[in-house]
Structure formats: C-alpha cells, structure tokens
Write a protein that holds these residues in place. Structure first.
Motif, PDB file in Angstrom:
ATOM      1  N   ALA A   1       0.828  -1.190   0.000  1.00 20.69           N
ATOM      2  CA  ALA A   1       0.000   0.000   0.000  1.00 20.69           C
ATOM      3  C   ALA A   1       0.868   1.247   0.000  1.00 20.69           C
ATOM      4  N   ALA A   2       0.596   2.131  -0.929  1.00 19.94           N
ATOM      5  CA  ALA A   2       1.296   3.404  -1.004  1.00 19.94           C
ATOM      6  C   ALA A   2       0.473   4.484  -0.327  1.00 19.94           C
ATOM      7  N   SER A   3       1.149   5.335   0.395  1.00 17.82           N
ATOM      8  CA  SER A   3       0.463   6.435   1.059  1.00 17.82           C
ATOM      9  C   SER A   3       1.334   7.678   1.017  1.00 17.82           C
ATOM     10  N   GLY A   4       0.716   8.815   1.246  1.00 18.78           N
ATOM     11  CA  GLY A   4       1.429  10.072   1.233  1.00 18.78           C
ATOM     12  C   GLY A   4       0.843  11.043   0.237  1.00 18.78           C
ATOM     13  N   SER A   5       1.657  11.984  -0.179  1.00 16.88           N
ATOM     14  CA  SER A   5       1.212  13.041  -1.084  1.00 16.88           C
ATOM     15  C   SER A   5       1.253  12.552  -2.529  1.00 16.88           C
ATOM     16  N   ILE A   6       0.323  11.695  -2.865  1.00 14.70           N
ATOM     17  CA  ILE A   6       0.305  11.034  -4.166  1.00 14.70           C
ATOM     18  C   ILE A   6      -0.710  11.687  -5.088  1.00 14.70           C
ATOM     19  N   PHE A   7      -0.239  12.102  -6.243  1.00 11.98           N
ATOM     20  CA  PHE A   7      -1.150  12.564  -7.282  1.00 11.98           C
ATOM     21  C   PHE A   7      -1.663  11.372  -8.082  1.00 11.98           C
ATOM     22  N   SER A   8      -0.754  10.552  -8.523  1.00 10.05           N
ATOM     23  CA  SER A   8      -1.108   9.319  -9.204  1.00 10.05           C
ATOM     24  C   SER A   8       0.112   8.409  -9.200  1.00 10.05           C
TER      25      SER A   8
ATOM     26  N   GLY B   1      13.266 -15.229  -0.818  1.00 10.86           N
ATOM     27  CA  GLY B   1      13.981 -13.979  -0.854  1.00 10.86           C
ATOM     28  C   GLY B   1      13.182 -12.876  -0.201  1.00 10.86           C
ATOM     29  N   VAL B   2      13.750 -11.705  -0.221  1.00  8.51           N
ATOM     30  CA  VAL B   2      13.047 -10.525   0.255  1.00  8.51           C
ATOM     31  C   VAL B   2      12.354  -9.875  -0.933  1.00  8.51           C
ATOM     32  N   TYR B   3      11.067  -9.681  -0.813  1.00  7.92           N
ATOM     33  CA  TYR B   3      10.267  -9.099  -1.881  1.00  7.92           C
ATOM     34  C   TYR B   3      10.019  -7.629  -1.589  1.00  7.92           C
ATOM     35  N   TYR B   4      10.345  -6.804  -2.564  1.00  9.03           N
ATOM     36  CA  TYR B   4      10.241  -5.364  -2.423  1.00  9.03           C
ATOM     37  C   TYR B   4       9.193  -4.801  -3.371  1.00  9.03           C
ATOM     38  N   CYS B   5       8.390  -3.930  -2.852  1.00  6.12           N
ATOM     39  CA  CYS B   5       7.433  -3.189  -3.650  1.00  6.12           C
ATOM     40  C   CYS B   5       8.110  -1.957  -4.230  1.00  6.12           C
ATOM     41  N   ASN B   6       7.745  -1.617  -5.450  1.00  2.84           N
ATOM     42  CA  ASN B   6       8.304  -0.456  -6.114  1.00  2.84           C
ATOM     43  C   ASN B   6       7.202   0.298  -6.845  1.00  2.84           C
ATOM     44  N   ALA B   7       7.310   1.610  -6.869  1.00  2.72           N
ATOM     45  CA  ALA B   7       6.301   2.410  -7.550  1.00  2.72           C
ATOM     46  C   ALA B   7       6.887   3.695  -8.091  1.00  2.72           C
ATOM     47  N   ASP B   8       6.447   4.061  -9.293  1.00  2.00           N
ATOM     48  CA  ASP B   8       6.730   5.374  -9.861  1.00  2.00           C
ATOM     49  C   ASP B   8       5.550   6.264  -9.518  1.00  2.00           C
ATOM     50  N   VAL B   9       5.811   7.256  -8.693  1.00  2.82           N
ATOM     51  CA  VAL B   9       4.749   8.061  -8.107  1.00  2.82           C
ATOM     52  C   VAL B   9       4.847   9.498  -8.583  1.00  2.82           C
ATOM     53  N   TYR B  10       3.716  10.028  -9.017  1.00  4.80           N
ATOM     54  CA  TYR B  10       3.629  11.441  -9.353  1.00  4.80           C
ATOM     55  C   TYR B  10       3.172  12.214  -8.125  1.00  4.80           C
ATOM     56  N   ILE B  11       3.966  13.200  -7.761  1.00  2.00           N
ATOM     57  CA  ILE B  11       3.597  14.156  -6.736  1.00  2.00           C
ATOM     58  C   ILE B  11       3.535  15.504  -7.426  1.00  2.00           C
ATOM     59  N   ASP B  12       2.332  15.991  -7.625  1.00  2.00           N
ATOM     60  CA  ASP B  12       2.121  17.178  -8.457  1.00  2.00           C
ATOM     61  C   ASP B  12       2.651  16.857  -9.862  1.00  2.00           C
ATOM     62  N   GLN B  13       3.670  17.569 -10.331  1.00  2.00           N
ATOM     63  CA  GLN B  13       4.237  17.336 -11.652  1.00  2.00           C
ATOM     64  C   GLN B  13       5.532  16.533 -11.601  1.00  2.00           C
ATOM     65  N   SER B  14       5.928  16.137 -10.431  1.00  2.00           N
ATOM     66  CA  SER B  14       7.188  15.438 -10.257  1.00  2.00           C
ATOM     67  C   SER B  14       6.977  13.935 -10.174  1.00  2.00           C
TER      68      SER B  14
ATOM     69  N   ALA C   1       8.784  10.367  -9.103  1.00  2.00           N
ATOM     70  CA  ALA C   1       9.863   9.787  -8.319  1.00  2.00           C
ATOM     71  C   ALA C   1       9.604   8.311  -8.099  1.00  2.00           C
ATOM     72  N   ASN C   2      10.674   7.580  -7.900  1.00  2.00           N
ATOM     73  CA  ASN C   2      10.589   6.151  -7.675  1.00  2.00           C
ATOM     74  C   ASN C   2      10.775   5.843  -6.197  1.00  2.00           C
ATOM     75  N   TYR C   3       9.940   4.950  -5.680  1.00  2.00           N
ATOM     76  CA  TYR C   3       9.974   4.610  -4.273  1.00  2.00           C
ATOM     77  C   TYR C   3      10.043   3.106  -4.083  1.00  2.00           C
ATOM     78  N   TRP C   4      10.686   2.726  -3.006  1.00  2.00           N
ATOM     79  CA  TRP C   4      10.799   1.330  -2.603  1.00  2.00           C
ATOM     80  C   TRP C   4      10.214   1.122  -1.218  1.00  2.00           C
ATOM     81  N   GLY C   5       9.601  -0.030  -1.029  1.00  2.00           N
ATOM     82  CA  GLY C   5       9.220  -0.432   0.304  1.00  2.00           C
ATOM     83  C   GLY C   5      10.392  -1.043   1.030  1.00  2.00           C
ATOM     84  N   GLN C   6      10.176  -1.402   2.276  1.00  2.00           N
ATOM     85  CA  GLN C   6      11.239  -1.970   3.094  1.00  2.00           C
ATOM     86  C   GLN C   6      11.466  -3.447   2.838  1.00  2.00           C
ATOM     87  N   GLY C   7      10.525  -4.099   2.196  1.00  2.00           N
ATOM     88  CA  GLY C   7      10.660  -5.497   1.862  1.00  2.00           C
ATOM     89  C   GLY C   7       9.951  -6.408   2.842  1.00  2.00           C
TER      90      GLY C   7
END
Length: 119
Positions: free
Chosen positions: A23-30, A91-104, A106-112
């Motif tokens: 689950a992604a949370s925070g200042s997410i535009f899309s 193994g350790v499974y990591y979540c990854n997402a390309d997140v738009y915050i406003d017009q920016s 960025a790529n984010y990783w979970g802790q696994g």
C-alpha cells in the motif's frame, strides 16, 4: 513524502501460496508503474513483475504462470499472488512504484517482506 508498506510475507512449503500486498500512502497525485522485485540470498535484486496503471503486466520468465500481479488504483495498492511456490522463490520481496507528486515523478521502494519457501 511517499511510503510503501508491504505485507503478506512468511514461511510456506513448496507448492503453497502467498499473497503479498503493498500500500502506497502520502502526497500522491497518481501512480504509474508498480512492481515487485525480489532479492535472493547472495543475489542482486531482480524483477518479479510490474503492472501499469492501465493493467498491462510484465513478468519474469521464472514466475510466469505461477504469479499474478494486480492493483487497486483507488487504494494505491499492488498485490502479488504467488502460487506453486518453489524454494528458489525464497527472498526478500520489495514493492516499487513510480509516483507522481504534483508534476514530479519519483521512484519509491518499500522496506521489503521476507518470503521463505521450504522444500
């Protein structure tokens, strides 16, 4: 800020199933592409599966036919259904997402989350 939190990992016998959630949370535009990556002991992190916002999927050859990635855009959540698990899936499974915050973008990783498949 954006946070990705994984859940659902654990210990399972070969042939069993697990479902991972992120689950992604925070200042997410899309969120554009979301995915799962794993890091086996002594190995580099590698692709498991990705999914676009529109539902296009891509899988590593090693998991095709066994794993299914899906997402709920309304919940900003990505899932990985893992069936017919093999010891080499450990193994350790990591979540990854390309997140738009406003017009920016960025790529984010979970802790696994640890997945261990016993023989």
């Amino acid at each position: 800020q954006v946070q990705l939190v994984e859940s659902g990992g654990g210990l399972v016998q070969a042939g069993g199933s697990l479902r991972l959630s992120c689950a992604a949370s925070g200042s997410i535009f899309s969120i554009n592409i979301m995915g799962w990556y794993r890091q086996a002991p002594g190995q580099q992190r590698g692709l498991v599966a990705t999914i676009t916002r529109g539902g296009r999927t891509n899988y590593a050859d090693s998991v095709k036919g066994r794993f299914t990635i899906s997402r709920d855009n309304a919940k900003n959540t990505v899932y990985l259904q893992m069936n017919s698990l093999k010891p080499e899936d450990t193994g350790v499974y990591y979540c990854n997402a390309d997140v738009y915050i406003d017009q920016s973008l960025a790529n984010y990783w979970g802790q696994g989350t640890q997945v261990t498949v016993s023989s």
